[in-house]
Design a protein around this motif. Structure first.
Motif, PDB file in Angstrom:
ATOM      1  N   UNK A  23       0.824  -1.209   0.000  1.00  0.00           N
ATOM      2  CA  UNK A  23       0.000   0.000   0.000  1.00  0.00           C
ATOM      3  C   UNK A  23       0.861   1.262   0.000  1.00  0.00           C
ATOM      4  N   UNK A  24       1.925   1.236   0.772  1.00  0.00           N
ATOM      5  CA  UNK A  24       2.778   2.424   0.910  1.00  0.00           C
ATOM      6  C   UNK A  24       3.823   2.531  -0.195  1.00  0.00           C
ATOM      7  N   UNK A  25       3.944   1.497  -1.018  1.00  0.00           N
ATOM      8  CA  UNK A  25       4.858   1.584  -2.152  1.00  0.00           C
ATOM      9  C   UNK A  25       6.308   1.303  -1.833  1.00  0.00           C
ATOM     10  N   UNK A  26       6.580   0.516  -0.812  1.00  0.00           N
ATOM     11  CA  UNK A  26       7.962   0.210  -0.430  1.00  0.00           C
ATOM     12  C   UNK A  26       8.414  -1.057  -1.168  1.00  0.00           C
ATOM     13  N   UNK A  27       8.903  -0.873  -2.380  1.00  0.00           N
ATOM     14  CA  UNK A  27       9.259  -1.985  -3.253  1.00  0.00           C
ATOM     15  C   UNK A  27      10.289  -2.912  -2.609  1.00  0.00           C
ATOM     16  N   UNK A  41     -13.932  -8.041   3.143  1.00  0.00           N
ATOM     17  CA  UNK A  41     -13.868  -8.857   1.938  1.00  0.00           C
ATOM     18  C   UNK A  41     -12.427  -9.317   1.770  1.00  0.00           C
ATOM     19  N   UNK A  42     -12.198 -10.400   1.025  1.00  0.00           N
ATOM     20  CA  UNK A  42     -10.844 -10.976   0.933  1.00  0.00           C
ATOM     21  C   UNK A  42      -9.872 -10.084   0.174  1.00  0.00           C
ATOM     22  N   UNK A  43      -9.325  -9.129   0.881  1.00  0.00           N
ATOM     23  CA  UNK A  43      -8.363  -8.203   0.273  1.00  0.00           C
ATOM     24  C   UNK A  43      -6.961  -8.780   0.389  1.00  0.00           C
ATOM     25  N   UNK A  44      -6.218  -8.744  -0.701  1.00  0.00           N
ATOM     26  CA  UNK A  44      -4.843  -9.221  -0.747  1.00  0.00           C
ATOM     27  C   UNK A  44      -3.904  -8.024  -0.968  1.00  0.00           C
ATOM     28  N   UNK A  45      -2.605  -8.237  -0.763  1.00  0.00           N
ATOM     29  CA  UNK A  45      -1.649  -7.163  -1.051  1.00  0.00           C
ATOM     30  C   UNK A  45      -1.756  -6.625  -2.476  1.00  0.00           C
ATOM     31  N   UNK A  83      -4.335  -6.001  -4.130  1.00  0.00           N
ATOM     32  CA  UNK A  83      -5.367  -4.971  -4.175  1.00  0.00           C
ATOM     33  C   UNK A  83      -4.803  -3.621  -3.740  1.00  0.00           C
ATOM     34  N   UNK A  84      -3.983  -3.639  -2.692  1.00  0.00           N
ATOM     35  CA  UNK A  84      -3.396  -2.387  -2.210  1.00  0.00           C
ATOM     36  C   UNK A  84      -2.469  -1.778  -3.252  1.00  0.00           C
ATOM     37  N   UNK A  85      -1.643  -2.614  -3.876  1.00  0.00           N
ATOM     38  CA  UNK A  85      -0.727  -2.113  -4.902  1.00  0.00           C
ATOM     39  C   UNK A  85      -1.493  -1.550  -6.089  1.00  0.00           C
ATOM     40  N   UNK A  86      -2.585  -2.226  -6.466  1.00  0.00           N
ATOM     41  CA  UNK A  86      -3.385  -1.772  -7.611  1.00  0.00           C
ATOM     42  C   UNK A  86      -4.094  -0.467  -7.291  1.00  0.00           C
ATOM     43  N   UNK A  87      -4.633  -0.358  -6.090  1.00  0.00           N
ATOM     44  CA  UNK A  87      -5.406   0.836  -5.733  1.00  0.00           C
ATOM     45  C   UNK A  87      -4.541   2.083  -5.684  1.00  0.00           C
ATOM     46  N   UNK A  88      -3.283   1.939  -5.247  1.00  0.00           N
ATOM     47  CA  UNK A  88      -2.417   3.098  -5.093  1.00  0.00           C
ATOM     48  C   UNK A  88      -1.420   3.251  -6.237  1.00  0.00           C
ATOM     49  N   UNK A  89      -1.526   2.407  -7.251  1.00  0.00           N
ATOM     50  CA  UNK A  89      -0.742   2.601  -8.463  1.00  0.00           C
ATOM     51  C   UNK A  89       0.739   2.322  -8.332  1.00  0.00           C
ATOM     52  N   UNK A  90       1.122   1.398  -7.461  1.00  0.00           N
ATOM     53  CA  UNK A  90       2.539   1.046  -7.325  1.00  0.00           C
ATOM     54  C   UNK A  90       2.842  -0.074  -8.325  1.00  0.00           C
ATOM     55  N   UNK A  91       3.239   0.321  -9.518  1.00  0.00           N
ATOM     56  CA  UNK A  91       3.307  -0.602 -10.652  1.00  0.00           C
ATOM     57  C   UNK A  91       4.370  -1.686 -10.458  1.00  0.00           C
TER      58      UNK A  91
END
Length: 604
Positions: free
Chosen positions: A269-273, A294-298, A300-308
């Motif tokens: 979520x925070x973008x710490x590659x 709901x079954x949220x996975x990591x 989902x967090x990367x997708x929502x915050x755009x950490x490609x």
């Protein structure tokens, strides 16, 4: 009262001298008998000032002044020689000094808990800060050592639940931390309102050398009031070196907070590659459900915050069941919801379905495309809409409303750019050919929904009708009773130019006759006669080739006819219709109105 300011008329002379670290002046004032325990408006005395200033000499002199006027008596028995030390500050009464310390053959040991000296060295400011705390907070190692020898309370808490060790950790004072740990300071006590331990704070501040010290003595799985462990903190704030130390020390990489979030999820979520890579390489599970809702996975967090970069790594290790399973949520949903078009593009490229699953029961969302369309407020359509349509997202009845229930044609043009309207002979069955001329072919249900919405949105037909005709839609699909009853003159005349108006069924001719009699429709003059031969010819060519090939390809240019007839064969001679421009109501209102009033019109 502002306790951060010390006023000149409230601070004692000894405290002022101690603050400046002037030992000579401190000694001179002490010889005059000046008090060492006079406090300022913050509750600070001379010892606090000396400790905060880091003046070991001033601290020594002040402590000596407190316990200096002592009387010693030597005593010998069969076992040893000892010295009784009487401290006047620890008197029970003026003439009965209290036995403060006993000295055994040179070793000084507390016999009875000292009253005056011990109380003075542990005196607190209004904020609950001891001299030891102030020295540790500022990293004054020598002063801390001296105060501990003078029986300073190593675990004394301040008003905000801090302590000397926590203060030294917070300040990054490694040597002071080492001393306090060696002196057996309590290392697992919780501090602050959030119940953090010293290890939490060391990790948060990124003091890796202090973390190396603490992991040997602290509880690695200690949690705060949100059940967040130090390793979770390292992942959350991108403290990679601290994270590595904790993992190597045995900390659990799959620990979960109170809301079930894992270190991998928070790092994603925070973008710490770097933290994400390290966690995955050391056993972090990307398929642990990280939410109670709901079954949220990591992913989902990367997708929502755009950490490609993180998203790319997670697509390779995340269970693809989240792509279409009914009890899960595709990451496309959160990517679209977060307006992260690059995430949408990557997920589609990696094989995630543009339709995903229907999440109405879980999130109240029907499809990623419906989310993208309902978020379209300023622009006609977003980049996510374009990507989903280009990837072949299924168009539902509600999606067609966005395209047809408006005077803007951008969305419909976009759809027709990527979707192929099938030939009439294919309309009675689902299309077996998934693509045509690089476009995705509309499925039977999609076409049914398109026609149903179109015939219920006749008011906007001037906008969408020319586009559908140019895209190769069979006009007979729209020559329906509802269209002939509701369309204005321009729209109706435009549509009739694409058919043989002389062969309309009797019920349809009756509608036209009635409208003409009521003067709600003014037909073009040639509609009263049999169509001209040249019109019949182009209708026949359209029938043979199919409206899709005739209108959307250059096939007509290959026909053995003069070039001047090319535009005629493509019906380009028919003048466009103009939209009667009245400000349309908000799209949300039109959608709601459609849901409550529309009729299901089946024409296939």
């Amino acid at each position: 009262m502002d306790f951060t300011e010390c006023y000149g008329d409230t601070v004692s002379g000894v405290a002022a001298a101690a603050r400046s670290g002037c030992r000579k002046r401190v000694r001179r004032l002490l010889k005059r008998g000046c008090s060492v325990d006079c406090r300022d408006n913050r509750g600070w005395n001379a010892l606090h000032e000396a400790a905060a200033a880091g003046s070991k000499e001033c601290v020594q002199d002040i402590l000596s002044a407190v316990g200096g006027r002592t009387r010693k008596e030597s005593h010998t028995n069969e076992d040893c020689t000892f010295v009784l030390i009487f401290c006047p500050l620890c008197c029970v009464s003026d003439d009965k000094p209290h036995i403060c310390l006993i000295e055994f053959t040179g070793l000084l040991t507390a016999a009875v808990q000292p009253r005056g000296c011990h109380a003075f060295v542990n005196s607190l400011t209004h904020e609950g800060e001891s001299a030891c705390y102030l020295a540790a907070q500022r990293g004054h190692l020598a002063v801390v050592q001296l105060l501990l020898k003078s029986h300073a309370n190593i675990n004394q808490l301040t008003n905000d639940l801090s302590c000397p060790l926590y203060a030294a950790v917070d300040g990054g004072h490694k040597e002071v931390v080492e001393l306090l740990v060696r002196k057996e300071a309590e290392v697992n006590r919780t501090h602050t309102a959030s119940c953090w331990t010293c290890l939490h704070q060391a990790v948060y501040k990124g003091h890796s050398e202090i973390v190396r010290i603490l992991v040997n003595v602290c509880n690695l799985e200690a949690v705060d009031d949100h059940r967040i462990s130090p390793l979770f903190v390292a992942a959350q704030y991108g403290q990679q070196e601290c994270l590595e130390i904790l993992v190597k020390a045995g900390a659990n990489v799959n620990t979960q907070a109170a809301d079930l979030a894992t270190p991998l999820l928070i790092a994603s979520q925070e973008g710490h590659q770097a933290c994400v890579d390290f966690l995955l390489d050391h056993g972090a599970d990307p398929n642990i459900a990280c939410s109670t809702e709901w079954p949220q996975f990591p992913i989902h967090a990367a997708a929502e915050f755009g950490h490609i970069g993180i998203l790319r790594r997670l697509t390779a290790v995340t269970d693809r069941a989240c792509n279409r399973s009914n009890d899960m949520v595709s990451p496309l949903y959160v990517a679209v919801h977060g307006h992260q078009s690059k995430s949408v593009e990557l997920l589609l490229r990696e094989g995630y379905s543009p339709d995903a699953q229907d999440c109405t029961n879980i999130l109240g969302l029907r499809s990623p495309l419906s989310v993208a369309l309902c978020h379209t407020s300023i622009k006609p359509y977003s980049e996510s809409v374009r990507l989903l349509i280009a990837a072949g997202a299924t168009l539902s009845e509600e999606d067609w409303i966005y395209a047809l229930s408006t005077d803007k044609t951008d969305l419909l043009q976009l759809i027709l750019k990527h979707r192929w309207i099938p030939r009439p002979e294919s309309l009675t069955r689902d299309c077996s050919v998934p693509h045509h001329q690089g476009k995705t072919v509309l499925k039977l249900q999609e076409l049914r929904d398109l026609l149903c919405v179109a015939l219920n949105q006749v008011h906007f037909a001037a906008c969408w009708l020319p586009l559908l005709m140019e895209a190769g839609m069979e006009p007979s699909l729209l020559v329906q009773a509802h269209m002939l009853e509701q369309a204005d003159t321009e729209v109706l005349n435009y549509l009739l130019e694409f058919v043989n108006w002389s062969t309309l069924s009797a019920p349809l001719k009756h509608i036209l006759d009635r409208r003409q009699a009521e003067k709600t429709w003014e037909p073009r003059p040639h509609f009263g006669s049999i169509p001209f031969l040249y019109h019949m010819c182009r209708l026949q060519i359209r029938s043979v080739l199919g409206p899709d090939l005739l209108m959307t390809t250059n096939l007509v240019h290959q026909l053995p006819v003069p070039p001047s007839l090319h535009n005629f064969l493509k019906f380009r001679d028919i003048p466009d219709v103009s939209f009667p421009h009245s400000p349309p109501s908000p799209l949300s209102n039109r959608i709601q109105g459609y849901r409550s009033t529309h009729q299901h019109i089946y024409v296939l």
